[in-house]
Design a protein around this motif. Structure first.
Motif, PDB file in Angstrom:
ATOM      1  N   ASP A  69      12.369  -1.462   7.654  1.00  0.00           N
ATOM      2  CA  ASP A  69      11.215  -1.273   6.782  1.00  0.00           C
ATOM      3  C   ASP A  69      11.152  -2.437   5.810  1.00  0.00           C
ATOM      4  N   TYR A  70       9.958  -2.679   5.305  1.00  0.00           N
ATOM      5  CA  TYR A  70       9.808  -3.808   4.384  1.00  0.00           C
ATOM      6  C   TYR A  70       8.694  -3.556   3.389  1.00  0.00           C
ATOM      7  N   GLN A  71       8.807  -4.254   2.273  1.00  0.00           N
ATOM      8  CA  GLN A  71       7.752  -4.237   1.262  1.00  0.00           C
ATOM      9  C   GLN A  71       7.213  -5.654   1.166  1.00  0.00           C
ATOM     10  N   GLY A  72       5.984  -5.773   0.759  1.00  0.00           N
ATOM     11  CA  GLY A  72       5.431  -7.116   0.577  1.00  0.00           C
ATOM     12  C   GLY A  72       4.741  -7.623   1.822  1.00  0.00           C
ATOM     13  N   LEU A  73       4.598  -8.935   1.887  1.00  0.00           N
ATOM     14  CA  LEU A  73       3.824  -9.538   2.969  1.00  0.00           C
ATOM     15  C   LEU A  73       4.552  -9.458   4.310  1.00  0.00           C
ATOM     16  N   THR A  74       3.788  -9.189   5.356  1.00  0.00           N
ATOM     17  CA  THR A  74       4.374  -9.146   6.703  1.00  0.00           C
ATOM     18  C   THR A  74       4.965 -10.510   7.079  1.00  0.00           C
ATOM     19  N   VAL A  75       4.278 -11.597   6.697  1.00  0.00           N
ATOM     20  CA  VAL A  75       4.811 -12.929   7.054  1.00  0.00           C
ATOM     21  C   VAL A  75       6.158 -13.193   6.352  1.00  0.00           C
TER      22      VAL A  75
END
Ligand code: ADP
Length: 155
Positions: A69-75
């Motif tokens: 999982d991640y927060q912020g921009l996909t790039v």
């Protein structure tokens, strides 16, 4: 160099449509990372841990699939895992219009990351997590739209 792709989404919940894209992307890349984007603006129906567990359950037979999982921009997430490809599914013209702008924006932000679109199978192109959530909220049976083995509690 290892070809690493990210398949980003909310997966709230994962559907047969998502799984089909995953199964079709797996043979193309050395590693496929299913990236659950945490968007604080979005009200999710299922908690992150549940969404993650379901994805892990239905992809457990693939040894080159990871779930994160991640927060912020996909790039930025792609850079952090060394992925040069973003996979997105296209169901219809609406998806295309929306996805084209995001892909162009992402190309401006990171020109070494390529977005790759996979067209939905006709028999799965009506399946959307949004609709599945509506059906669940209204007490309907969503089994037909979810990967085998995924049970949602519809109380
Ligand atoms: P997001 O909130 O980023 O749109 P989703 O979880 O709704 O995330 O979808 C993630 C990706 O899966 C998107 O690229 C979407 O177009 C694709 N997708 C969703 N449903 C289907 C389907 N039935 N067939 C093919 N692709 C799909």
């Amino acid at each position: 160099m290892k070809k690493i792709a990210v398949f980003p989404g909310s997966f709230d919940p994962i559907t047969k449509g998502h799984l089909d894209i995953i199964e079709r992307a797996v043979p193309i890349f050395d590693e496929l990372i299913i990236g659950i984007g945490i968007n604080t603006e979005k009200k999710n129906l299922f908690p992150l841990a549940q969404r993650k567990a379901w994805i892990e359950q239905v992809t457990s037979n693939f040894n080159n699939v990871k779930v994160a999982d991640y927060q912020g921009l996909t790039v930025d997430f792609c850079k952090s895992v060394d992925a040069k490809y973003i996979i997105r599914g296209l169901r219809n013209a609406g998806d295309f219009e929306f996805e084209r702008s995001i892909a162009q924006m992402n190309a401006d932000l990171a020109n070494n990351i390529e977005t790759i679109f996979m067209v939905a199978r006709p028999e799965l192109s009506h399946i959307a997590s949004t609709l599945v959530r509506d059906v669940i909220r209204n007490g309907g049976d969503v089994k037909a739209f979810l990967p085998k083995g995924i049970m949602v509690d519809i109380r």
